[in-house]
Design a protein around this motif. Structure first.
Motif, mmCIF file in Angstrom:
data_model
loop_
_atom_site.group_PDB
_atom_site.id
_atom_site.type_symbol
_atom_site.label_atom_id
_atom_site.label_comp_id
_atom_site.label_asym_id
_atom_site.label_seq_id
_atom_site.Cartn_x
_atom_site.Cartn_y
_atom_site.Cartn_z
ATOM 1 N N ALA A 5 12.171 10.264 -4.506
ATOM 2 C CA ALA A 5 12.458 10.328 -3.069
ATOM 3 C C ALA A 5 13.543 9.343 -2.674
ATOM 4 O O ALA A 5 14.302 9.573 -1.737
ATOM 5 C CB ALA A 5 11.186 10.052 -2.279
ATOM 6 N N ARG A 6 13.627 8.226 -3.412
ATOM 7 C CA ARG A 6 14.613 7.205 -3.053
ATOM 8 C C ARG A 6 15.987 7.487 -3.645
ATOM 9 O O ARG A 6 16.975 6.858 -3.268
ATOM 10 C CB ARG A 6 14.134 5.846 -3.573
ATOM 11 N N TYR A 62 6.438 12.755 10.130
ATOM 12 C CA TYR A 62 7.317 13.836 9.659
ATOM 13 C C TYR A 62 7.461 14.939 10.708
ATOM 14 O O TYR A 62 8.515 15.568 10.838
ATOM 15 C CB TYR A 62 6.785 14.410 8.335
ATOM 16 N N MET A 113 12.674 10.662 10.361
ATOM 17 C CA MET A 113 13.938 10.218 9.783
ATOM 18 C C MET A 113 15.096 10.147 10.771
ATOM 19 O O MET A 113 16.213 9.825 10.399
ATOM 20 C CB MET A 113 14.279 11.072 8.572
ATOM 21 N N HIS A 150 -2.438 10.245 3.512
ATOM 22 C CA HIS A 150 -1.108 9.801 3.960
ATOM 23 C C HIS A 150 -0.885 10.249 5.402
ATOM 24 O O HIS A 150 0.072 10.961 5.710
ATOM 25 C CB HIS A 150 -0.015 10.376 3.054
ATOM 26 N N CYS A 166 -2.175 16.460 2.461
ATOM 27 C CA CYS A 166 -1.713 15.118 2.081
ATOM 28 C C CYS A 166 -2.185 14.102 3.123
ATOM 29 O O CYS A 166 -2.461 12.943 2.799
ATOM 30 C CB CYS A 166 -0.181 15.053 1.996
ATOM 31 N N ARG A 222 8.747 1.362 7.208
ATOM 32 C CA ARG A 222 8.918 2.705 6.668
ATOM 33 C C ARG A 222 8.741 3.728 7.784
ATOM 34 O O ARG A 222 7.888 3.565 8.646
ATOM 35 C CB ARG A 222 7.900 2.998 5.575
ATOM 36 N N HIS A 228 8.721 8.112 8.349
ATOM 37 C CA HIS A 228 8.981 9.498 7.958
ATOM 38 C C HIS A 228 9.514 10.301 9.139
ATOM 39 O O HIS A 228 9.686 11.508 9.050
ATOM 40 C CB HIS A 228 7.747 10.142 7.330
ATOM 41 N N CYS A 275 11.134 16.601 -0.879
ATOM 42 C CA CYS A 275 11.589 15.328 -1.462
ATOM 43 C C CYS A 275 10.619 14.777 -2.501
ATOM 44 O O CYS A 275 11.018 13.985 -3.349
ATOM 45 C CB CYS A 275 11.779 14.277 -0.376
ATOM 46 N N HIS A 276 9.336 15.159 -2.397
ATOM 47 C CA HIS A 276 8.329 14.668 -3.354
ATOM 48 C C HIS A 276 7.933 15.809 -4.269
ATOM 49 O O HIS A 276 7.008 16.563 -3.978
ATOM 50 C CB HIS A 276 7.096 14.151 -2.623
ATOM 51 N N ARG A 324 0.810 -1.215 0.000
ATOM 52 C CA ARG A 324 0.000 0.000 0.000
ATOM 53 C C ARG A 324 0.845 1.267 0.000
ATOM 54 O O ARG A 324 1.844 1.338 0.688
ATOM 55 C CB ARG A 324 -0.902 0.027 1.235
ATOM 56 N N ARG A 325 0.370 2.264 -0.734
ATOM 57 C CA ARG A 325 1.060 3.545 -0.773
ATOM 58 C C ARG A 325 0.227 4.621 -0.091
ATOM 59 O O ARG A 325 0.563 5.811 -0.143
ATOM 60 C CB ARG A 325 1.394 3.933 -2.208
ATOM 61 N N SER A 357 13.093 3.993 4.219
ATOM 62 C CA SER A 357 12.299 3.021 3.462
ATOM 63 C C SER A 357 11.789 1.823 4.253
ATOM 64 O O SER A 357 12.396 1.390 5.236
ATOM 65 C CB SER A 357 13.117 2.485 2.285
ATOM 66 N N LEU A 358 10.681 1.293 3.729
ATOM 67 C CA LEU A 358 10.187 -0.028 4.116
ATOM 68 C C LEU A 358 10.983 -1.046 3.300
ATOM 69 O O LEU A 358 10.919 -1.043 2.067
ATOM 70 C CB LEU A 358 8.697 -0.133 3.774
ATOM 71 N N CYS A 368 6.256 18.671 1.994
ATOM 72 C CA CYS A 368 6.508 17.330 1.446
ATOM 73 C C CYS A 368 7.233 17.467 0.114
ATOM 74 O O CYS A 368 7.954 16.567 -0.312
ATOM 75 C CB CYS A 368 5.203 16.569 1.269
HETATM 76 C C1 HEC Z 1 13.272 14.249 3.516
HETATM 77 C C2 HEC Z 1 12.616 13.637 2.395
HETATM 78 C C3 HEC Z 1 11.139 13.356 2.489
HETATM 79 C C4 HEC Z 1 10.155 14.224 2.869
HETATM 80 C C5 HEC Z 1 10.290 15.674 3.273
HETATM 81 C C6 HEC Z 1 8.924 13.501 2.767
HETATM 82 N N1 HEC Z 1 9.157 12.236 2.308
HETATM 83 FE FE1 HEC Z 1 7.744 10.846 1.796
HETATM 84 N N2 HEC Z 1 9.201 9.559 1.214
HETATM 85 C C7 HEC Z 1 10.550 9.787 1.302
HETATM 86 C C8 HEC Z 1 11.257 8.594 0.907
HETATM 87 C C9 HEC Z 1 12.771 8.409 0.880
HETATM 88 C C10 HEC Z 1 10.284 7.639 0.547
HETATM 89 C C11 HEC Z 1 10.507 6.195 0.066
HETATM 90 C C12 HEC Z 1 10.131 5.264 1.187
HETATM 91 C C13 HEC Z 1 10.270 3.805 0.856
HETATM 92 O O1 HEC Z 1 11.102 3.457 0.013
HETATM 93 O O2 HEC Z 1 9.568 2.993 1.509
HETATM 94 C C14 HEC Z 1 9.002 8.281 0.751
HETATM 95 C C15 HEC Z 1 7.781 7.678 0.470
HETATM 96 C C16 HEC Z 1 6.550 8.301 0.609
HETATM 97 C C17 HEC Z 1 5.283 7.749 0.197
HETATM 98 C C18 HEC Z 1 5.083 6.442 -0.525
HETATM 99 C C19 HEC Z 1 5.090 5.471 0.516
HETATM 100 C C20 HEC Z 1 4.411 4.239 0.225
HETATM 101 O O3 HEC Z 1 3.507 3.969 1.047
HETATM 102 O O4 HEC Z 1 4.759 3.540 -0.709
HETATM 103 C C21 HEC Z 1 4.306 8.624 0.544
HETATM 104 C C22 HEC Z 1 2.834 8.475 0.351
HETATM 105 C C23 HEC Z 1 4.964 9.761 1.170
HETATM 106 N N3 HEC Z 1 6.319 9.530 1.178
HETATM 107 C C24 HEC Z 1 4.298 10.856 1.661
HETATM 108 C C25 HEC Z 1 4.928 11.959 2.234
HETATM 109 C C26 HEC Z 1 4.226 13.080 2.794
HETATM 110 C C27 HEC Z 1 2.734 13.219 2.892
HETATM 111 C C28 HEC Z 1 5.181 13.969 3.207
HETATM 112 C C29 HEC Z 1 4.971 15.293 3.905
HETATM 113 C C30 HEC Z 1 4.318 15.228 5.209
HETATM 114 C C31 HEC Z 1 6.480 13.399 2.903
HETATM 115 N N4 HEC Z 1 6.287 12.170 2.333
HETATM 116 C C32 HEC Z 1 7.692 14.033 3.113
HETATM 117 C C33 HEC Z 1 11.156 10.969 1.657
HETATM 118 C C34 HEC Z 1 10.493 12.104 2.118
#
Ligand code: HEC
Ligand code: HEC
Ligand code: HEC
Ligand code: HEC
Ligand code: HEC
Ligand code: HEC
Ligand code: HEC
Ligand code: HEC
Length: 490
Positions: free
Chosen positions: A240-241, A128, A318, A121, A117, A314, A316, A229-230, A68-69, A301-302, A226
Motif C-alpha cells: 500500500a505504501r 474510506y 485520502m 479495522h 474488514c 493516518r 483513509h 490497494c491491499h 497498532r494495526r 500514512s501515520l 480495500c
Molecule cells: C487507495 C489505497 C487504499 C485503499 C483503497 C485502502 N487503503 Fe488501507 N492503507 C493504504 C495505505 C497507503 C496505508 C499505509 C498507511 C501508513 O503508512 O500509515 C494503508 C494502511 C492500512 C492498514 C494498516 C494500518 C495500520 O494500522 O498500520 C489497514 C489495517 C488498512 N489500511 C485497512 C484498510 C481497509 C479496511 C480498507 C478498505 C475499507 C483500506 N485499507 C483501503 C491505502 C489504502
C-alpha cells in the motif's frame, strides 16, 4: 484423500507450526485449508505470509497505540484469540451477503467487503467512505454529463449514410474500461457446478466479476474495495505504501499523478534508495524509515518524527490533506463536502461543481477555513524535510497554476459556446451530446488532459508534465486549433 493430506503437510512444514494442536488458526479455517492448500496453493501461501496468519486481534491490541494495526478497541470474543483465517473473513457478517453460498457446511461469500474488514479495522472503513474513491461508480453513473462522456468514449462507432452512429457500450465493455477503476456492481446471478479434485462443487456465478475498482458496489450493499490497494491475501502494508500500487489507476493522460511522481525528485529518491527503506515499520518514521515521500506518505500514512512525535495522523479519507479538487470537470475547485457528488447542481441545472464560467458552486464545496486546515496538514508533512520558504513557494505556484489553467479552460469554453451559437457544432441547446463533435473533443482534451496534467505536475513537482508532455504547450496550441476549426467551418 492422499493428495489432501500431502497438501496439508506441506503447509505445516512451510509455516513451521502455524497450524497444529496449539494452533492460532481456528478449526473452521483449518477445514478450509485442508482443501484449498492443494486447490489454491497461491492463495494459502500468500495468506501464511500475512500478518493475519501470525497475529491475533488480542495480540494486536496489546501493542502500544501508535504501533497498532487494528483500529477497534475491542474485537468480538470468538475472534479475539485466533488468527484471521479463511473462515473468519469469508463467513464474516453471515446473513448480510447476497452472494453467500452453501459450501461444505459453511455459508461462504467470495466478496469480502469493507464492512467485513471493519470488524477489526473500523476507522479505515469509515474514513474510506469519505473519499470520492468510495463513490467513484455512483459519481459516474448518476451524473448524466459523465454518462454522456462514457457513452461517447466506450460506444461502438458505426458508419451509416456517411454519419457516425454511436451504439451504447455493453456491460462488458464498461467493466473493461471505466468501471475497471471506478468499480462495477457485483451481483449473485445463481450457482454453477464445477468439477474439482474434491468432486463436484457448487460455486456462485457473479456478474461484474472480477473487479477491484475503488467504488465497487458489493453484494452486501457496501461500496468500495480495500483490495484496490491491499491485495489479497498478503495484505502487506508495504504494497500500500509503494507508489506503483497507485499507478494502476493514476497514470493515464487524464490522471497522471504517478507519471508525475516517477519523474519528480521524490520519485527519483525512491527509485535510488528504496532498498534501504523500511516499508513495514508502524508508525512510519521520517528520515529513519524513509527519506522521500511516496504517495501514501503524503496522502495516507501515520508519520512520526525523530522522538516519536506525530507529524501526520493516518487517514483513509485520502482528500483530508487536499485543498483542491484538481481534477475539475471542467474547472479545478475547492474539494466537495460530500463524497457523493451526484446531487450537485449548478445554476444552469447541470450536475457540475462549477458554472461554465468557472465560478464554483460554493454551497456543495468546502469553505476557506477547511481548505486552510487541509493545506496545513499537508504542509506539516513537507516541513519534516523542507524549510518554510521552499514549501510556501511550492504552494504559491500551485495556486497560480490552478488560476491560469482554469483561465485557459474558460477561453476554450468560450470558443466552444461560439461554435454552438454559430451552428458549427450541436450542443446542450440542441439536446445533443457535448462530447461528440470534433471541437467538443478538443474542448474535453483542454481540461481533461492538459489542464489536469499541468495541475498535477505543479502539485507534485514533475515539471515535464506541466509543459511539453501534455501541459501548457498543448493548452495554448489547442485554443488556436479550436478557433481555426470554427473559421474553417463558418
Ligand atoms: C487507495 C489505497 C487504499 C485503499 C483503497 C485502502 N487503503 Fe488501507 N492503507 C493504504 C495505505 C497507503 C496505508 C499505509 C498507511 C501508513 O503508512 O500509515 C494503508 C494502511 C492500512 C492498514 C494498516 C494500518 C495500520 O494500522 O498500520 C489497514 C489495517 C488498512 N489500511 C485497512 C484498510 C481497509 C479496511 C480498507 C478498505 C475499507 C483500506 N485499507 C483501503 C491505502 C489504502
Ligand atoms: C472439501 C473441500 C473444500 C473445503 C472444506 C472448502 N472448500 Fe472452498 N472450494 C473448494 C472447491 C473445489 C472450490 C471450487 C474451486 C473452483 O471454482 O475452481 C472452492 C471454492 C471456494 C471459493 C471460491 C468461490 C468462487 O467464487 O468461485 C471460496 C471463496 C471458498 N471456496 C472458500 C472456502 C472457505 C472459506 C472454506 C472454509 C470455511 C472452504 N472454502 C472450504 C473446496 C473446498
Ligand atoms: C483478511 C480477509 C481474508 C482472509 C483471511 C482470506 N480471504 Fe480470501 N479473499 C478476501 C478478499 C477481500 C477476496 C476478494 C478480493 C476482491 O475484493 O477482489 C478474497 C478472494 C478469495 C477467493 C477468490 C479468488 C479468485 O481469484 O477467484 C478465494 C478462493 C479465497 N479468497 C479463498 C481464501 C482462502 C482459502 C483463505 C485462507 C487461506 C482466504 N481466502 C483468506 C479476503 C480474505
Ligand atoms: C477479525 C479481525 C480482522 C479482520 C476481519 C481483518 N483484519 Fe486486517 N488485521 C487484523 C490483525 C490482527 C492484523 C495484524 C495486526 C498486527 O500485526 O499488529 C491485521 C493487519 C492488517 C493490515 C496490515 C498488515 C501489515 O503488513 O502491517 C492490513 C493492510 C489489513 N489488516 C487489512 C485488512 C483488510 C483489507 C481486511 C478485509 C478484507 C482485513 N484486514 C480484515 C485483523 C483483522
Ligand atoms: C485506469 C483507471 C481509470 C479508468 C479506466 C477510468 N478512470 Fe476516471 N478516474 C480515474 C482516476 C484515478 C480519477 C481521479 C483522478 C484525480 O483525482 O487526479 C478519475 C476521475 C474521473 C472523473 C472525475 C469525477 C469527479 O467528479 O470527481 C470522471 C468524470 C471520470 N474519471 C470519468 C471516466 C470515464 C467516463 C471513464 C471511461 C471512459 C473513466 N473515467 C475511466 C481513473 C480511471
Ligand atoms: C483501482 C483504482 C485505483 C487505485 C489502485 C488507486 N486509486 Fe485513487 N482514485 C481512483 C479513482 C477512480 C478516483 C476518482 C474518484 C472520483 O472522483 O470519482 C481516485 C481518486 C483519488 C484521490 C482524490 C481524492 C478522493 O476523494 O478520492 C486521491 C487523493 C487518490 N485517489 C489517491 C490514491 C493513492 C494515494 C493511491 C495508492 C495508495 C490510489 N489512489 C490508488 C482509483 C484508484
Ligand atoms: C510530496 C507529497 C506528495 C506525494 C509524494 C504525492 N502527492 Fe499527490 N498531491 C500532493 C499535493 C500537495 C496535492 C495537491 C493538494 C491540494 O489540493 O492542495 C496532491 C494532489 C493529488 C491528487 C489530486 C487530488 C484531488 O482531489 O484532486 C491525486 C489524485 C494525487 N495527488 C495522487 C497521488 C499519487 C497517486 C501519488 C503517487 C504516485 C502522489 N499523489 C504522490 C502531494 C503529494
Ligand atoms: C521525507 C522527506 C520529504 C518530504 C516529507 C517531502 N520532501 Fe520534497 N524533497 C525531499 C528531498 C530529499 C528532495 C531533494 C532535495 C534537493 O534535491 O535538494 C525533495 C525535493 C522536492 C522538490 C523538488 C525541487 C526541484 O527543483 O527538483 C519539491 C518541489 C519538493 N520536494 C516539495 C515538497 C513538498 C511540497 C512536500 C510536501 C507536500 C515535500 N516536498 C515533502 C524530501 C522530502
Amino acid at each position: 484423500m492422499k493428495k489432501l493430506l500431502f497438501g496439508f503437510t506441506l503447509i505445516l512444514g512451510f509455516s513451521g507450526g502455524a497450524l497444529g494442536a496449539d494452533s492460532l488458526v481456528s478449526e473452521d479455517s483449518e477445514t478450509c485449508i485442508e482443501c484449498h492448500a492443494s486447490l489454491h496453493p497461491g492463495i494459502v501461501k500468500d495468506w501464511l505470509k500475512s500478518a493475519h496468519a501470525k497475529v491475533s486481534p488480542a495480540q494486536a491490541l496489546n501493542k502500544p497505540k501508535l504501533e497498532r494495526r487494528i483500529s477497534v478497541e475491542k474485537v468480538p470474543e470468538h475472534l479475539a484469540n485466533k488468527a484471521i483465517g479463511c473462515a473468519e473473513c469469508h463467513t464474516m457478517n453471515e446473513g448480510t451477503h447476497q452472494d453467500s453460498f452453501e459450501h461444505n457446511d459453511y455459508q461462504v461469500h467470495t466478496v469480502v467487503t469493507p464492512n467485513d474488514c471493519a470488524v477489526c479495522h473500523e476507522a479505515e472503513a469509515r474514513q474510506y467512505q469519505k473519499n470520492l474513491m468510495s463513490k467513484a461508480r455512483t459519481i459516474l453513473l448518476e451524473n448524466p454529463v459523465y454518462m454522456d462522456l462514457m457513452t461517447q468514449i466506450n460506444g461502438t462507432h458505426r458508419l451509416e449514410d456517411k454519419e457516425i452512429i454511436v451504439i451504447p457500450p455493453n456491460a462488458d465493455t464498461n467493466a473493461d474500461a471505466c468501471l475497471y477503476c471506478h468499480g462495477t456492481k457485483v451481483e449473485m446471478e445463481g450457482l454453477k457446478t464445477v468439477d474439482s479434485d474434491m468432486g463436484e462443487m457448487e460455486v456462485p456465478i457473479l456478474s461484474g466479476w472480477p473487479n477491484q475498482g475503488v467504488g465497487r458496489l458489493n453484494p452486501d450493499g457496501t461500496t468500495g474495495s480495500c483490495s484496490a490497494c491491499h491485495v489479497r491475501h498478503q495484505y502487506s502494508i508495504e504494497m500500500a505504501r509503494r507508489p506503483y500500487t497507485c499507478s494502476e489507476c493514476h497514470k493515464g493522460p487524464d490522471v497522471p499523478a504517478y507519471a508525475v511522481y516517477q519523474v519528480s525528485k521524490h520519485g527519483n529518491i525512491h527509485s535510488t534508495h528504496n532498498k534501504e527503506w523500511d516499508f513495514r515499520a508502524v508508525p512510519w518514521k521520517v528520515g529513519k524509515d524513509f527519506t522521500a515521500p511516496t504517495c501514501g506518505a503524503c496522502h495516507v500514512s501515520l508519520l512520526v518524527g525523530e522522538d516519536g512525535e506525530i507529524v501526520a495522523e493516518r487517514t483513509h479519507q485520502m482528500n483530508n490533506r487536499s485543498t483542491w479538487r484538481l481534477f475539475g470537470v471542467p474547472y479545478a475547485h475547492p474539494h466537495p463536502k460530500s463524497s457523493d457528488t451526484s446531487t450537485i447542481r449548478n445554476k444552469a441545472g447541470l450536475p457540475l461543481p462549477t458554472e461554465l464560467t468557472g465560478e464554483p458552486v460554493s454551497q456543495f464545496l468546502i469553505d476557506a477555513k477547511e481548505q486552510q486546515q487541509r493545506r496545513d496538514a499537508m504542509k506539516t508533512i513537507c516541513l519534516s524535510c523542507h524549510g518554510n520558504g521552499w514549501v510556501d513557494g511550492h504552494f504559491e505556484r500551485l495556486e497560480n497554476t490552478i488560476a491560469t489553467t482554469n483561465e485557459m479552460t474558460l477561453t476554450s469554453t468560450k470558443i466552444l459556446i461560439t461554435a454552438w451559437d454559430k451552428g458549427v457544432a450541436k450542443g446542450l441547446e440542441h439536446h445533443d451530446s457535448i462530447f461528440n463533435d470534433v471541437i467538443e473533443k478538443k474542448w474535453t482534451e483542454q481540461w481533461l488532459f492538459y489542464a489536469n496534467s499541468a495541475r498535477l505536475a505543479s502539485a507534485m513537482a514533475g515539471a515535464d508534465y506541466g509543459v511539453f508532455a501534455n501541459g501548457r504547450w498543448y493548452l495554448s496550441k489547442n485554443i488556436q486549433e479550436m478557433l481555426d476549426y470554427i473559421h474553417m467551418r463558418e
